[in-house]
Design an enzyme around this catalytic site. Sequence first.
Site, PDB file in Angstrom:
ATOM      1  N   ASN A   1      11.134   1.384   1.762  1.00  0.00           N
ATOM      2  CA  ASN A   1       9.951   1.298   2.625  1.00  0.00           C
ATOM      3  C   ASN A   1      10.340   2.308   3.675  1.00  0.00           C
ATOM      4  OD1 ASN A   1       7.094   0.193   3.099  1.00  0.00           O
ATOM      5  ND2 ASN A   1       8.177  -0.041   5.099  1.00  0.00           N
TER       6      ASN A   1
ATOM      7  N   CYS B   1     -21.752 -17.879  -7.011  1.00  0.00           N
ATOM      8  CA  CYS B   1     -21.624 -18.374  -8.364  1.00  0.00           C
ATOM      9  C   CYS B   1     -20.705 -17.523  -9.108  1.00  0.00           C
ATOM     10  CB  CYS B   1     -23.097 -17.972  -9.076  1.00  0.00           C
ATOM     11  SG  CYS B   1     -23.498 -16.458  -9.109  1.00  0.00           S
TER      12      CYS B   1
ATOM     13  N   CYS C   1     -19.926 -12.435  -6.913  1.00  0.00           N
ATOM     14  CA  CYS C   1     -20.930 -13.400  -6.236  1.00  0.00           C
ATOM     15  C   CYS C   1     -20.022 -14.226  -5.332  1.00  0.00           C
ATOM     16  CB  CYS C   1     -21.743 -13.995  -6.857  1.00  0.00           C
ATOM     17  SG  CYS C   1     -22.925 -15.071  -5.847  1.00  0.00           S
TER      18      CYS C   1
ATOM     19  N   HIS D   1      -4.156 -10.279  -3.063  1.00  0.00           N
ATOM     20  CA  HIS D   1      -5.192  -9.728  -2.266  1.00  0.00           C
ATOM     21  C   HIS D   1      -6.343  -9.255  -3.358  1.00  0.00           C
ATOM     22  CE1 HIS D   1      -2.376  -9.199   1.019  1.00  0.00           C
ATOM     23  NE2 HIS D   1      -2.569 -10.592   0.713  1.00  0.00           N
TER      24      HIS D   1
ATOM     25  N   SER E   1       4.895  -3.391   4.572  1.00  0.00           N
ATOM     26  CA  SER E   1       5.300  -3.291   5.978  1.00  0.00           C
ATOM     27  C   SER E   1       5.753  -5.138   6.064  1.00  0.00           C
ATOM     28  CB  SER E   1       4.345  -3.184   7.167  1.00  0.00           C
ATOM     29  OG  SER E   1       2.901  -3.955   6.679  1.00  0.00           O
TER      30      SER E   1
ATOM     31  N   ALA F   1       0.827  -1.305   0.005  1.00  0.00           N
ATOM     32  CA  ALA F   1       0.156  -0.142   0.046  1.00  0.00           C
ATOM     33  C   ALA F   1       0.988   1.204   0.039  1.00  0.00           C
ATOM     34  CB  ALA F   1      -0.844  -0.050   1.029  1.00  0.00           C
TER      35      ALA F   1
ATOM     36  N   GLN G   1       0.195  -6.878  -3.506  1.00  0.00           N
ATOM     37  CA  GLN G   1      -0.816  -6.881  -2.344  1.00  0.00           C
ATOM     38  C   GLN G   1      -1.906  -5.851  -2.640  1.00  0.00           C
ATOM     39  OE1 GLN G   1       1.408  -7.885   1.594  1.00  0.00           O
ATOM     40  NE2 GLN G   1       2.599  -6.501   0.196  1.00  0.00           N
TER      41      GLN G   1
ATOM     42  N   ILE H   1      -4.963  -3.380  -3.977  1.00  0.00           N
ATOM     43  CA  ILE H   1      -6.295  -3.866  -4.724  1.00  0.00           C
ATOM     44  C   ILE H   1      -6.749  -2.610  -5.481  1.00  0.00           C
ATOM     45  CG2 ILE H   1      -7.013  -5.439  -2.755  1.00  0.00           C
ATOM     46  CD1 ILE H   1      -8.440  -3.137  -1.601  1.00  0.00           C
TER      47      ILE H   1
HETATM   48  N1  APR Z   1       7.168   6.107   0.747  1.00  0.00           N
HETATM   49  C1  APR Z   1       7.814   5.022   1.599  1.00  0.00           C
HETATM   50  N2  APR Z   1       7.270   4.292   2.260  1.00  0.00           N
HETATM   51  C2  APR Z   1       5.848   4.453   2.525  1.00  0.00           C
HETATM   52  C3  APR Z   1       5.484   5.504   1.769  1.00  0.00           C
HETATM   53  C4  APR Z   1       6.116   6.276   1.025  1.00  0.00           C
HETATM   54  N3  APR Z   1       5.591   7.198   0.410  1.00  0.00           N
HETATM   55  N4  APR Z   1       4.011   5.534   2.307  1.00  0.00           N
HETATM   56  C5  APR Z   1       3.628   4.378   3.179  1.00  0.00           C
HETATM   57  N5  APR Z   1       4.948   3.741   3.313  1.00  0.00           N
HETATM   58  C6  APR Z   1       5.212   2.413   3.961  1.00  0.00           C
HETATM   59  C7  APR Z   1       4.778   2.421   5.281  1.00  0.00           C
HETATM   60  O1  APR Z   1       5.970   2.901   6.346  1.00  0.00           O
HETATM   61  C8  APR Z   1       4.475   1.167   5.624  1.00  0.00           C
HETATM   62  O2  APR Z   1       5.453   0.272   6.459  1.00  0.00           O
HETATM   63  O3  APR Z   1       4.581   1.473   3.411  1.00  0.00           O
HETATM   64  C9  APR Z   1       4.351   0.534   4.392  1.00  0.00           C
HETATM   65  C10 APR Z   1       2.718   0.149   4.131  1.00  0.00           C
HETATM   66  O4  APR Z   1       2.555  -0.921   5.165  1.00  0.00           O
HETATM   67  P1  APR Z   1       0.916  -1.378   5.472  1.00  0.00           P
HETATM   68  O5  APR Z   1       0.262  -0.314   5.466  1.00  0.00           O
HETATM   69  O6  APR Z   1       1.210  -2.682   6.233  1.00  0.00           O
HETATM   70  O7  APR Z   1       0.518  -2.044   3.777  1.00  0.00           O
HETATM   71  P2  APR Z   1       0.818  -3.530   3.335  1.00  0.00           P
HETATM   72  O8  APR Z   1       2.301  -4.126   3.505  1.00  0.00           O
HETATM   73  O9  APR Z   1       0.387  -3.333   1.778  1.00  0.00           O
HETATM   74  O10 APR Z   1      -0.289  -4.320   3.699  1.00  0.00           O
HETATM   75  C11 APR Z   1      -0.358  -5.782   3.527  1.00  0.00           C
HETATM   76  O11 APR Z   1      -2.407  -6.062   4.784  1.00  0.00           O
HETATM   77  O12 APR Z   1      -4.348  -5.428   5.467  1.00  0.00           O
HETATM   78  C12 APR Z   1      -3.699  -6.251   4.590  1.00  0.00           C
HETATM   79  O13 APR Z   1      -4.636  -6.713   2.461  1.00  0.00           O
HETATM   80  C13 APR Z   1      -4.003  -5.832   3.119  1.00  0.00           C
HETATM   81  O14 APR Z   1      -2.534  -6.020   1.190  1.00  0.00           O
HETATM   82  C14 APR Z   1      -2.657  -5.387   2.678  1.00  0.00           C
HETATM   83  C15 APR Z   1      -1.619  -6.418   3.681  1.00  0.00           C
HETATM   84 ZN    ZN Z   2     -24.441 -15.559  -7.521  1.00  0.00          ZN
END
Ligand code: APR
Ligand code: ZN
Length: 253
Positions: free
Chosen positions: A225, A137, A134, A126, A201, A29, A106, A108
């Site tokens: 990250n 079906c 649905c 994900h 993360s 994300a 990951q 969506i």
């Molecule tokens: N630059 C660098 N890092 C960033 C930035 C940015 N601009 N914005 C956010 N981050 C980092 C955050 O520090 C965090 O560690 O991105 C990471 C996002 O981590 P999460 O919010 O945990 O997202 P994600 O790892 O994709 O979550 C995995 O968890 O809830 C489920 O299905 C959902 O696919 C998701 C899964």
């Molecule tokens: Zn259906």
Amino acid sequence: MIASDLSTALLHLRDLVDDASMIVPFTGAGISTECGIPDFRSPGGLWTKNQPIPFDAFMASQEMRDEAWRRRFAMEESFARARPGRGHQALASFYRAGKSPALITQNIDNLHQASGIRGSDIVELHGNTTYAVCLDCAKRYELSWVREKFEALGQHAPDCDCGGYIKTATVSFGQAMPPEAMQRAEELTKRCDLFLAVGSSLVVWPAAGFPLMAKRNGAALVIVNREPTEFDDLADLVVRNDIGDALGPFIAH
Ligand code: APR
Ligand code: ZN
């Protein structure tokens, strides 16, 4: 190694990208936050405001299904307005240059598709929130249809003509992972010589297992990250900078 600053990070990243014959990006994300879509675990992230709705709760109660759709439609403006950011564009540049045959995500939000990567070359672990299905079906429903019914029913989730429940085409906690996507992700992870984890993360399994698998298969591992992750000491390079700043220089114009 953890790069001490952005310019050092870029030097190392450039070397690793140039040396690689097959780069597999793995995104979370964090790559979409600069596009206006909040992540989950950063301060202000989605799970700091709401608890996730587990799959069994969604199946067990109309109220949970109503809440799930309420939350989804509350996000509609951010999703609809979002455009691919610098991270997405840089990964699309690797794809167009033939450096990355496919990408694992990951996310969506459909932003990798919007960046010009063919849908068949995006492995969505994900699922995808831009349409619904649905659960019985597998009939596809467009969100505009669901929203119209949802409002007409007084903010209650509509069901499929077959009686099945309708859910965004995403994978919730407790829901089975898509087997084909998992298989494709494993095959890509084992073939690449550079695994590029961006904006995750790395706390949610089984997705978080892929960076480890790549490393064990001899690939170089790069983590871009802002926050530390559990895999940092395993990585050949950790870039603790903003994703747009770190990957922007790789956008091919
Ligand atoms: N630059 C660098 N890092 C960033 C930035 C940015 N601009 N914005 C956010 N981050 C980092 C955050 O520090 C965090 O560690 O991105 C990471 C996002 O981590 P999460 O919010 O945990 O997202 P994600 O790892 O994709 O979550 C995995 O968890 O809830 C489920 O299905 C959902 O696919 C998701 C899964
Ligand atoms: Zn259906």
